[in-house]
Design an enzyme around this catalytic site. Structure first.
Site, short mmCIF file in Angstrom:
data_model
loop_
_atom_site.label_atom_id
_atom_site.label_comp_id
_atom_site.label_asym_id
_atom_site.label_seq_id
_atom_site.Cartn_x
_atom_site.Cartn_y
_atom_site.Cartn_z
CB CYS A 24 -0.97 -0.06 1.19
SG CYS A 24 -2.36 1.06 1.07
CG HIS A 25 -0.04 4.99 1.36
ND1 HIS A 25 -1.34 4.62 1.62
CD2 HIS A 25 -0.10 5.99 0.43
CE1 HIS A 25 -2.16 5.38 0.89
NE2 HIS A 25 -1.44 6.20 0.16
CD GLU A 45 -3.16 8.73 -1.77
OE1 GLU A 45 -4.01 8.77 -0.84
OE2 GLU A 45 -2.10 8.11 -1.68
#
Length: 224
Positions: free
Chosen positions: A131-132, A162
């Site tokens: 993910c991030h 996003e």
């Protein structure tokens, strides 16, 4: 004896100036943890500031989250996360960057963590993120001066995702764009689809839905 695995979590607790709280995303820690812990690996936690990192996505209706949160040993470990200066890279066969929006603010520019990751990788180990979490990969450089992600297939939270969570103008940079700028061959699926890619001991997953599959991919690579 099996070597240990290092999980990286963010110390950052706010989404820009929105006032909204963030942190590491619980399911992105618990699901890979479950896979690797059950396989017999010992896991340590590190965060930029050490100590108790902020948590997001706190959902104990998810049985895996509940299992992790109620495991006294691991709850104690994550609540007393190591500082980067306390980590010995040679102890670890893999490093995994968990996501949560906080990662976008404090993982990319952390040179100590990047140095730990490059040492683990150049020691024959695995670098992973979901993910991030791959924000932590954007500035990792290898001994030859190249970026770790340069020329490799990489996956992470996408521009479309996003946009879907309406944080395009809040995050300090767009992760997909930054990885591409570093030479990554960025792969992606549709919104919230499980997508994991492995390329030369770098393993990345797109979103929270991919967290368990990243854990399974790390295990598969460790068993090679």
């Amino acid at each position: 004896m099996k070597k240990k695995i290092l999980f990286v979590v963010t110390s950052h607790d706010k989404k820009g100036d929105t006032g909204e709280s963030t942190g590491y995303y619980l399911g992105e820690v618990s699901h890979p943890w479950e896979v690797l812990h059950r396989a017999g690996y010992d896991i340590d936690f590190v965060s930029p500031k050490g100590g108790t990192p902020p948590v997001d996505g706190f959902d104990l209706k998810d049985p895996v989250n509940k299992e992790f949160w109620e495991n006294k040993e691991y709850k104690n470990k994550i609540d007393h996360s190591l500082k980067p200066s306390e980590v010995k890279p040679s102890d670890y066969s893999a490093i995994f960057y968990a996501g949560g929006h906080g990662a976008m603010w404090d993982l990319a520019d952390n040179t100590e963590l990047a140095s730990i990751a490059s040492k683990i990788y150049e020691n024959g180990g695995i670098v992973a993120g979901v993910c991030h979490g791959p924000a932590g990969l954007v500035n990792i450089k290898l001994k030859d001066g190249k970026y770790l992600v340069d020329g490799k297939k990489i996956n992470a939270f996408t521009n479309e995702e996003e946009s879907e969570v309406k944080l395009t103008n809040v995050v300090p940079f767009l992760l997909e764009d930054q990885l591409k700028a570093r030479g990554a061959k960025f792969e992606k699926s549709g919104l919230w689809q499980t997508h994991v890619v492995t390329d030369q001991r770098v393993i990345t997953g797109q979103n929270p839905q991919s967290a368990k599959a990243v854990g399974e991919a790390i295990l598969k690579e460790l068993n090679k």
